[in-house]
Design a protein around this motif. Structure first.
Motif, PDB file in Angstrom:
ATOM      1  N   MET A  26       0.895  -1.086  -0.024  1.00 58.59           N
ATOM      2  CA  MET A  26      -0.032   0.089   0.000  1.00 58.59           C
ATOM      3  C   MET A  26       0.748   1.350  -0.049  1.00 58.59           C
ATOM      4  O   MET A  26       0.172   2.256  -0.618  1.00 58.59           O
ATOM      5  CB  MET A  26      -1.091  -0.052   1.120  1.00 58.59           C
ATOM      6  CG  MET A  26      -2.008  -1.237   0.949  1.00 58.59           C
ATOM      7  SD  MET A  26      -2.922  -1.059   2.492  1.00 58.59           S
ATOM      8  CE  MET A  26      -4.118   0.431   2.052  1.00 58.59           C
ATOM      9  N   ILE A  27       2.178   1.059   0.473  1.00 58.97           N
ATOM     10  CA  ILE A  27       2.881   2.359   0.569  1.00 58.97           C
ATOM     11  C   ILE A  27       3.400   2.467  -0.908  1.00 58.97           C
ATOM     12  O   ILE A  27       3.492   3.581  -1.231  1.00 58.97           O
ATOM     13  CB  ILE A  27       4.099   2.336   1.646  1.00 58.97           C
ATOM     14  CG1 ILE A  27       3.606   2.446   3.102  1.00 58.97           C
ATOM     15  CG2 ILE A  27       5.197   3.175   1.259  1.00 58.97           C
ATOM     16  CD1 ILE A  27       4.724   1.829   4.128  1.00 58.97           C
ATOM     17  N   ALA A  28       3.712   1.360  -1.389  1.00 53.93           N
ATOM     18  CA  ALA A  28       4.299   1.647  -2.863  1.00 53.93           C
ATOM     19  C   ALA A  28       3.112   2.265  -3.818  1.00 53.93           C
ATOM     20  O   ALA A  28       3.614   2.942  -4.524  1.00 53.93           O
ATOM     21  CB  ALA A  28       4.745   0.169  -3.393  1.00 53.93           C
ATOM     22  N   THR A  29       2.108   1.745  -3.884  1.00 61.89           N
ATOM     23  CA  THR A  29       1.142   2.218  -4.596  1.00 61.89           C
ATOM     24  C   THR A  29       0.663   3.734  -4.243  1.00 61.89           C
ATOM     25  O   THR A  29       0.209   4.553  -5.027  1.00 61.89           O
ATOM     26  CB  THR A  29      -0.133   1.707  -4.653  1.00 61.89           C
ATOM     27  OG1 THR A  29      -0.781   1.383  -3.300  1.00 61.89           O
ATOM     28  CG2 THR A  29      -0.089  -0.142  -5.397  1.00 61.89           C
ATOM     29  N   GLY A  30       0.769   3.874  -2.951  1.00 60.64           N
ATOM     30  CA  GLY A  30       0.619   5.267  -2.528  1.00 60.64           C
ATOM     31  C   GLY A  30       1.559   6.361  -2.868  1.00 60.64           C
ATOM     32  O   GLY A  30       1.064   7.415  -3.310  1.00 60.64           O
ATOM     33  N   PHE A  31       3.000   5.907  -2.990  1.00 56.62           N
ATOM     34  CA  PHE A  31       3.684   6.557  -3.421  1.00 56.62           C
ATOM     35  C   PHE A  31       3.339   6.975  -5.144  1.00 56.62           C
ATOM     36  O   PHE A  31       3.874   8.135  -5.591  1.00 56.62           O
ATOM     37  CB  PHE A  31       5.260   6.085  -3.329  1.00 56.62           C
ATOM     38  CG  PHE A  31       6.288   7.094  -3.707  1.00 56.62           C
ATOM     39  CD1 PHE A  31       6.833   8.053  -2.814  1.00 56.62           C
ATOM     40  CD2 PHE A  31       7.000   6.986  -5.013  1.00 56.62           C
ATOM     41  CE1 PHE A  31       7.876   8.889  -3.337  1.00 56.62           C
ATOM     42  CE2 PHE A  31       7.906   7.955  -5.396  1.00 56.62           C
ATOM     43  CZ  PHE A  31       8.336   8.881  -4.405  1.00 56.62           C
ATOM     44  N   LEU A  32       3.251   6.092  -5.818  1.00 56.54           N
ATOM     45  CA  LEU A  32       2.699   6.181  -7.277  1.00 56.54           C
ATOM     46  C   LEU A  32       1.730   7.302  -7.498  1.00 56.54           C
ATOM     47  O   LEU A  32       1.759   8.285  -8.046  1.00 56.54           O
ATOM     48  CB  LEU A  32       2.325   4.847  -7.796  1.00 56.54           C
ATOM     49  CG  LEU A  32       2.212   5.075  -9.437  1.00 56.54           C
ATOM     50  CD1 LEU A  32       3.146   5.598 -10.157  1.00 56.54           C
ATOM     51  CD2 LEU A  32       1.788   3.731  -9.944  1.00 56.54           C
ATOM     52  N   GLY A  33       0.746   7.303  -6.427  1.00 58.58           N
ATOM     53  CA  GLY A  33      -0.134   8.156  -6.434  1.00 58.58           C
ATOM     54  C   GLY A  33       0.132   9.415  -6.100  1.00 58.58           C
ATOM     55  O   GLY A  33      -0.461  10.605  -6.565  1.00 58.58           O
ATOM     56  N   THR A  34       1.110   9.617  -5.148  1.00 58.03           N
ATOM     57  CA  THR A  34       1.422  10.852  -4.831  1.00 58.03           C
ATOM     58  C   THR A  34       2.226  11.600  -6.009  1.00 58.03           C
ATOM     59  O   THR A  34       2.205  12.717  -6.266  1.00 58.03           O
ATOM     60  CB  THR A  34       2.732  10.809  -3.787  1.00 58.03           C
ATOM     61  OG1 THR A  34       1.721  10.580  -2.500  1.00 58.03           O
ATOM     62  CG2 THR A  34       3.389  12.051  -3.318  1.00 58.03           C
TER      63      THR A  34
END
Length: 250
Positions: free
Chosen positions: A206-214
């Protein structure tokens, strides 16, 4: 041969895990684009999936990655004068709030989360008079204590920095404040005995996909119109919050 489900917390369906990983991208995209909202949506959905006592520590760990990524991308715009005193207050508030987080019954926990989502979605935020270090310190302590119970206090943190004229400064400073608050929160929950290890693969994804969203949201920062989105987003948050309250009451 063991499947991917062995990496998931007990009882979590793989399809639901994929949905949460996608949700992390969406919430980070929202927050990076509009400054607020993603964390509140995240805690609301987590409350529908996990037991109440798991929601706040898990939310803190996921949001740590999301906020840290946003602070990194926008680091040139962080206003450190706001960060210092609010974060010092947050240290005390997190420790104090942690005592209440372990004492609340599960039903009250759900009511607190659902009610908080409704309040922060619809009620106008109070105006803070002045920007003195004392006001920032006290505010940081109170907000961090509340965050140990309800999870997403991004809208409250924003009260102290909404006077920043540049939107990039507001988002970067908010991200740094939330990063530090979540670090303190995780430390306290670890001291209280919360077992993060079972959730680490899910948190990492979830952190990895969150960084992509950021990263994507930061590019959309000044391009996306807010008015229509704000109303639709409020309606979604309201429906989720009401469902949380329904589960708590019935």
């Amino acid at each position: 041969m063991p499947g991917p489900s062995v990496l998931l917390p007990a009882g979590l369906d793989p399809l639901m895990a994929l949905a949460l990983i996608a949700l992390s991208f969406i919430t980070s995209l929202i927050t990076a684009t509009f400054s607020l909202g993603g964390g509140t949506l995240m805690v609301a959905v987590l409350a529908l999936v996990f037991p109440p006592a798991v929601v706040v520590p898990l939310h803190g760990a996921i949001q740590l990655g999301s906020n840290a990524g946003r602070a990194l991308v926008q680091r040139a715009h962080v206003q450190w004068s706001f960060v210092l005193w609010i974060s010092l207050g947050a240290v005390i508030g997190t420790v104090v709030g942690g005592q209440f987080a372990t004492l609340l019954p599960e039903t009250l926990f759900q009511i607190a989360i659902g009610g908080f989502v409704l309040v922060t979605t619809w009620l106008p935020q109070p105006k803070i008079v002045g920007r003195s270090p004392a006001a920032q310190f006290i505010g940081g302590a109170v907000i961090s204590a509340v965050s140990m119970v309800v999870g997403a206090t991004g809208p409250l943190v924003a009260i102290f920095i909404k006077g920043l004229a540049d939107r990039r400064q507001l988002i970067a400073t908010h991200a740094m404040l939330m990063t530090l608050q979540n670090i303190f929160k995780i430390a306290v929950f670890m001291a209280l005995g919360f077992a993060f290890a079972a959730y680490l693969p899910l948190i990492a994804a979830m952190i990895a996909t969150g960084f992509l969203g950021t990263a994507i949201g930061s590019r959309l920062l000044v391009k996306v119109p807010e008015s229509a989105f704000r109303w639709g987003f409020k309606i979604v948050l309201t429906l989720v919050a009401l469902d949380i309250l329904r589960e708590a009451v019935f």
